[in-house]
Design an enzyme around this catalytic site. Structure first.
Site, mmCIF file in Angstrom:
data_model
loop_
_atom_site.group_PDB
_atom_site.id
_atom_site.type_symbol
_atom_site.label_atom_id
_atom_site.label_comp_id
_atom_site.label_asym_id
_atom_site.label_seq_id
_atom_site.Cartn_x
_atom_site.Cartn_y
_atom_site.Cartn_z
ATOM 1 N N ASP A 178 -8.491 -8.826 4.021
ATOM 2 C CA ASP A 178 -8.322 -7.852 5.030
ATOM 3 C C ASP A 178 -9.127 -7.760 6.287
ATOM 4 O OD1 ASP A 178 -7.131 -5.610 6.127
ATOM 5 O OD2 ASP A 178 -7.977 -4.022 4.687
ATOM 6 N N GLU A 214 0.654 -1.135 0.047
ATOM 7 C CA GLU A 214 0.003 -0.097 0.139
ATOM 8 C C GLU A 214 0.953 1.504 0.004
ATOM 9 O OE1 GLU A 214 -2.718 -0.433 3.165
ATOM 10 O OE2 GLU A 214 -4.198 -1.531 1.946
ATOM 11 N N GLU A 224 -12.550 -2.145 12.145
ATOM 12 C CA GLU A 224 -12.496 -1.405 10.759
ATOM 13 C C GLU A 224 -13.609 -1.744 9.906
ATOM 14 O OE1 GLU A 224 -8.897 -1.752 8.579
ATOM 15 O OE2 GLU A 224 -9.658 -0.646 6.957
#
Ligand code: GCV
Length: 723
Positions: A384, A310, A412
């Site tokens: 993820d 990332e 998240e």
């Protein structure tokens, strides 16, 4: 008789004040409450006439403090400290090296069984005298033993005949803070970072001490202070002084500090023009930097690294590989026994293969090439931290490399800090999954505890859900995720059920009328979230960037694998990601038994259906429903179950303090509203492909798809700031 009456009156008074007082949750699971049951109180008081504590290390000083605090609160009286001679019913607390030979001989066999930091809690008799011994081969183990002993009392367990021998199954049990140096927290939903870099090192916030104490109480022994999207400044002398101050606070509690190391630090703060791991100047820079850190913090734990992921820099920027990068840092840490935790969370916009396959493809060929003090840190699933993912195929597939688990404690993708989803249930599902790498029973837990492939270095990391909110985690039940993570890092074979039970008793109440319904609600809560967000194996259909709420329609982001449409692949023919041989064949990365089971529609569990298969809207599910109807009914079930949770919780009002009860009530109502939002938005969007009616049994959306698409949340918490 008179005394007994006063005692009862005193207990009644305490109970009354408990229900009317407001708890803000700061005490976590360590708010020791007065023992209410009279018989039990008598048992405790009689068993604990005296305390005999040997040793005065910093760790034993905090151990003593904890004992005084816990016993005073639970027994309503001070237990005197006394030498052992002629006493009976003493609590003997000491490192095994300080035990007298008469006591030692009673625990010697057990001591031999202990791993580092393990402890014994044992009832012994010496002549006519009966005592309770808490001991370990190291001081931190004694502290852990005391926390465990106090926990038994918090759970109202009998302490008259104990024989507990318990050791951690993993070496590194740590929190990963994704805390930025400006105090924002990436994916943090409970306020700002605990670390006040501005006032450190001179100002020691009481929070730092309470943080260490809470972690030690569940066996956590490490903390990576800073975000894996790292800022090299933390490695400068100015900040290292501050890191040292935190390390000094944490040390008595057995907690080591780790730092995230930005791979390009030699350029950014070192004045070099390269960070090439094979360059001698770069190597020397890391050697010197590491020495500088150890001069300040002799027990520094090591580096946590996110490289070539990332946008983070890494060895590939110099045409080197993960082994080159990790081993370079490992060499600098080895003289001090430090470790490198090298993350395997990698995927690339230049790689068009299924993102779920990329980490395995990139790392497995390196098996056996990392130095001994490198451990590869792998997320629980290959995408993820989704509400549900099959376990990461790397587990079990690198027999010559230590792998540590990375779980996310912060939510998240599970509703931020406003949704109740008891995560130990998710952790348990992953840990108990069978990799079949050495036959049946080769569970993920056995991979990470080192027993499957005989690994010396083992660990588990949890991405922290802690911030400076008064109750640490925002949602009062978020504390249970932190607690549960710690307990599973200690022993990855524990059950979510036993963890929920312990946590409820320690945090709220021992009343079975409260425990039964609340435990049930907790244990079912994660599945509810799966149902109203990502049923039947759907994944990553969150709105973009912040990941708050649904965004299955998002398809315009520059990198294909950042778009939800990449993951659900809905079209007029059906929905789901084909990861079988006819599709990406991600299945080939699992053991043949699993590839066969998931690859065959007759044997693939429906919870993983759309993870592995693209199926027609009218595909028939096991219960006879079409896929379309079944999906709708799962979304509805998620909503209905949250509604039931609201009702259950309302009935719990008489059993706990009003402040926390009210907080949870409000949060559950938010969760209900958002569960409906998820159901409506996703079903309306998928209907544009299926063109089928909503089945009976699904409440009809009260707003249009356009409305849901128009919702924007520019200030949703937890987004990475752009410097
Ligand atoms: C720290 C996901 C999150 C990022 C996080 C990344 C990682 O992509 O959305 O915020 O970055 O995982 O684990 O490195």
């Amino acid at each position: 008789m008179k005394q007994k009456k006063y005692l009862l009156l005193f207990i009644a008074f305490l109970q009354l004040s408990f229900f009317t007082y407001a708890s803000n949750g700061y005490d976590l699971w360590l708010g020791y409450r007065q023992i209410e049951n009279e018989n039990l109180l008598n048992e405790y008081v009689n068993t604990l006439s005296y305390i005999h504590l040997e040793g005065d290390s910093e760790t034993l000083k905090v151990t003593k403090k904890e004992l005084i605090k816990g016993l005073m609160a639970m027994l309503g009286k001070n237990v005197p400290f006394k030498n052992l001679e002629n006493s009976t019913n003493s609590l003997i607390v000491a490192n095994s090296k300080k035990l007298s030979s008469s006591i030692l001989e009673k625990v010697n066999d057990d001591l031999k069984e202990l791993n580092k930091d393990g402890f014994i809690i044992k009832t012994i008799r010496i002549g006519k005298n009966k005592h309770t011994v808490i001991t370990s081969n190291d001081d931190v183990g004694v502290l852990y033993g005391v926390f465990n002993f106090l926990r038994l009392m918090q759970q109202n367990k009998s302490i008259t005949n104990l024989s507990i021998v318990d050791s951690p199954k993993l070496d590194v049990r740590m929190l990963n803070h994704w805390d930025n140096m400006d105090r924002t927290v990436e994916r943090g939903f409970a306020g700002f970072s605990l670390w006040n870099w501005h006032t450190l090192p001179d100002y020691i916030d009481q929070r730092y001490i309470d943080y260490a104490r809470a972690n030690a109480s569940i066996g956590i022994n490490g903390t990576a202070l800073t975000n894996v999207n790292a800022n090299a400044l933390v490695l400068t002398p100015h900040y290292l002084e501050k890191v040292k101050a935190l390390a000094d606070v944490f040390r008595p509690y057995g907690i080591k500090v780790y730092l995230t190391a930005r791979f390009s630090a030699p350029i950014e703060i070192g004045g070099l023009d390269t960070a090439d791991p094979l360059n001698a100047d770069v190597q020397e820079w890391w050697n010197n930097k590491t020495k500088e850190i150890y001069d300040l913090i002799p027990d520094f734990g090591g580096f946590l690294v996110k490289a070539n992921s990332e946008g983070q820099p890494g060895p590939q920027n110099y045409n080197r590989n993960h082994v080159d990068g990790a081993n370079m840092m490992a060499k600098s840490l080895a003289p001090y026994k430090g470790i490198v935790m090298w993350r395997a969370f990698v995927y690339s916009e230049h790689d068009s293969t299924d993102r779920a396959k990329q980490a395995y493809s990139e790392f497995v060929p390196y098996d056996g090439q990392f130095l001994d003090n490198v451990i590869v840190q792998v997320k629980n699933g290959a995408i993820d931290f989704q509400p549900r993912e099959p376990f990461h195929p790397m587990f079990g597939a690198m027999p010559k490399t230590p792998l540590m688990m990375e779980f996310q404690i912060t939510k998240e993708y599970l509703g931020f800090a406003t949704h109740l989803a008891f995560l130990p249930k998710l952790y348990e599902e992953v840990l108990s999954a069978d990799t079949y790498r050495k036959g049946k029973g080769s569970t993920v837990a056995k991979v990470i505890d080192g027993s499957l492939h005989n690994k010396k270095l083992t660990g588990m990391a949890g991405v922290s859900n802690i911030g400076n909110d008064i109750n640490w985690t925002g949602h009062p039940f978020g504390q249970a995720d932190w607690y549960g993570f710690g307990r599973l890092a200690w022993n990855p074979h524990l059950s979510a059920e036993s963890i929920a039970d312990e946590w409820i008793r320690s945090t709220f109440s021992n009343d079975e009328k409260f425990i039964g319904p609340v435990k049930k609600m907790m244990l079912e809560s994660r599945e509810m979230v799966v149902n109203y967000m990502n049923p039947l194996g759907l994944h990553h259909i969150f709105d973009t960037g912040h990941h708050y709420g649904p965004g299955p329609w998002v398809g315009n982001l520059s990198r294909p694998e950042w778009n939800p449409v990449y993951y659900h692949k809905a079209d007029e023919n059906g929905i789901g990601f084909d990861r079988t041989e006819t599709g990406s064949n991600a299945l080939e990365q699992y053991a043949p038994e699993l590839a066969a089971m998931w690859g065959n529609l007759d044997t693939c569990p429906e919870i993983d259906l759309l993870w592995f298969h693209h199926l027609a809207w009218d595909y028939t599910l096991k219960d006879g429903n079409t896929l379309w109807d079944g999906m709708a009914l799962k979304y509805q079930k998620g909503v209905d179950d949250v509604q039931n949770m609201v009702t259950t919780w309302e009935a719990m009002k008489p059993y706990i303090d009003s402040q926390r009860h009210n907080q949870v009530s409000m949060l559950l109502k938010i969760q209900l509203k958002e569960a409906k939002w998820w159901r409506n938005a996703c079903m309306l969007y998928f209907q544009t492909f299926s063109k089928m009616d909503f089945p009976e049994g699904m409440e009809k959306p009260d707003k249009t798809l356009e409305h849901y698409k128009s919702l924007k949340f520019p200030f949703a918490p937890g987004i990475r700031p752009r410097w």
